[in-house]
Design a protein around this motif. Sequence first.
Motif, short mmCIF file in Angstrom:
data_model
loop_
_atom_site.label_atom_id
_atom_site.label_comp_id
_atom_site.label_asym_id
_atom_site.label_seq_id
_atom_site.Cartn_x
_atom_site.Cartn_y
_atom_site.Cartn_z
N THR A 19 0.93 -0.77 0.00
CA THR A 19 0.38 0.16 -0.01
C THR A 19 1.08 1.40 -0.04
N ALA A 20 2.36 1.21 0.38
CA ALA A 20 2.70 2.42 0.54
C ALA A 20 3.22 2.55 -0.85
N ARG A 21 3.52 1.40 -0.81
CA ARG A 21 4.64 1.26 -3.26
C ARG A 21 3.17 2.12 -3.75
N ASP A 22 2.02 1.87 -3.38
CA ASP A 22 0.77 2.41 -4.20
C ASP A 22 0.84 3.89 -3.78
N LEU A 23 0.43 4.46 -2.71
CA LEU A 23 0.51 5.74 -2.76
C LEU A 23 2.01 6.42 -2.66
N VAL A 25 5.20 5.75 -2.40
CA VAL A 25 6.52 6.51 -1.18
C VAL A 25 7.65 5.48 -1.90
N ASP A 26 8.53 6.76 -1.96
CA ASP A 26 9.58 6.20 -2.22
C ASP A 26 10.51 5.64 -1.22
N VAL A 27 10.42 5.71 0.05
CA VAL A 27 11.73 5.06 1.11
C VAL A 27 10.05 3.99 1.67
N ALA A 28 10.52 2.78 2.19
CA ALA A 28 9.17 2.48 3.22
C ALA A 28 10.81 1.59 4.13
N ILE A 29 10.06 1.70 5.92
CA ILE A 29 11.50 1.66 6.44
C ILE A 29 10.74 0.26 7.08
N LEU A 30 10.98 -0.94 7.44
CA LEU A 30 10.83 -1.81 8.21
C LEU A 30 11.21 -2.04 9.49
N HIS A 31 10.43 -1.53 10.14
CA HIS A 31 11.47 -1.50 12.17
C HIS A 31 11.11 -2.76 12.83
N GLY A 32 11.94 -3.47 12.63
CA GLY A 32 11.75 -5.05 13.07
C GLY A 32 12.97 -5.31 12.37
N PRO A 33 13.53 -6.49 12.88
CA PRO A 33 14.69 -7.92 12.19
C PRO A 33 14.43 -7.66 10.52
N SER A 34 16.01 -7.90 10.44
CA SER A 34 16.34 -8.06 8.99
C SER A 34 16.22 -8.54 8.31
N ALA A 81 16.86 11.43 -0.34
CA ALA A 81 16.41 12.36 -0.72
C ALA A 81 14.84 11.85 -0.90
N PRO A 82 14.24 11.04 -0.96
CA PRO A 82 13.18 10.68 -0.97
C PRO A 82 11.92 11.45 -0.60
N LYS A 83 10.89 11.56 -1.30
CA LYS A 83 9.34 12.13 -1.47
C LYS A 83 8.36 12.74 0.03
N LYS A 84 8.67 11.03 -0.47
CA LYS A 84 7.79 10.12 0.69
C LYS A 84 8.35 9.16 1.80
N ILE A 85 8.06 9.04 3.56
CA ILE A 85 9.39 8.30 3.90
C ILE A 85 8.19 7.62 4.58
N ALA A 86 7.83 5.94 4.62
CA ALA A 86 6.88 5.57 5.19
C ALA A 86 7.68 4.51 6.83
#
Length: 357
Positions: A19-23, A25-34, A81-86
């Motif tokens: 869903t972030a991709r569909d919005l 979003v340039d960079v998504a950050i998963l806050h958890g294990p690699s 230099a992203p325009k949006k981050i999630a």
Amino acid sequence: MPSRFMHPRPSSIVAALYTARDLEVDVAILHGPSGCSFKHARLLEEDGMRVLTTALADNEFVFGGQKPLEEVLRYAEDHFAPKKIAVIGTCVSMIIGEDLQAAIDSAGITTPTIAVDIHAGFTENIAGVLATLEAAAGAGWISADELARQHRLMGKANEVEKLRGAASQEYLEPSRGDLKHVAAQRLIECAKSGAKGVAILNAKKETAYMFADELIALHDACPDADITYIANLDNGGLPKVRADAGRILAEMEKRGIHPELIGALDEYGANGDALGARIREIAPAFALIVGVPHAIPPEYTNGIECFSVTNGPRQVAPLKAIGHRHVLVEIDLHPRTLGVREIVESEFGAVVRSLAR
């Protein structure tokens, strides 16, 4: 509906990523294990969205990971230099009670950023979609009307899966479906017999880049057949969804098909009755239905020789159960449609073309 599923089901964390991709979003950050959602994170990078991880280690499971998240946020802004981050949560961030928004506020970044508090323990994976969209609406990225629309569409998609899809039984045996060359030969026979037919694209988002090929292949093989073509390529939905629909429709028209439009690429679960009503008007002898065939209630397809194409091996048995005579599976369709911007040849489409020569 079963109270518990014993076959794998989609993850709400992965749904949030898509869903972030569909919005856009340039960079998504998963806050958890690699390793969390590794396969999908890697595939989404092929679709143009960078996916980073805070790579939390076991000591941070206990003491918290706000500092690593702040560091990754600053890294993302400085390097891309992203325009949006999630920032998207995981089971770990939920269990330790991490405050994602507090880390965003403390990181000192200026990039518009949303926090999506999610984990994989939800019964329905649409929780990840809705959590992302609610955060996006709060940030002004989408309107309240679009949020309400998405809530309705996700509810309908969920309903279809429970009634006739992979969530309809406790355990579904995976299957590769019928032999493609046998079904393709019969489809060509139907089309060349003079019988009236309908070919329907009712696909979920980017999967339409391959499912559309099966309609094109039928038209290539039988250009003069009495077939009505229909596609869910209306201009609606989130930014990437609209762009994909426009590209696919333009290519279909260039290759000789001018389909009737019923619904958008994110309305695959809500299209059933509208498509069914059109089927009744046409009164075909045979139907090719690709994408999410089980969205159409069986009362509309009873008595019709149905050729259904899905990308879900666990969807074969439910489709057979509602009377679809020929059920085909496009294996590995989803990975092959990530990152593409033009229609991709399908296996079934290639078989249809080869038999028509």
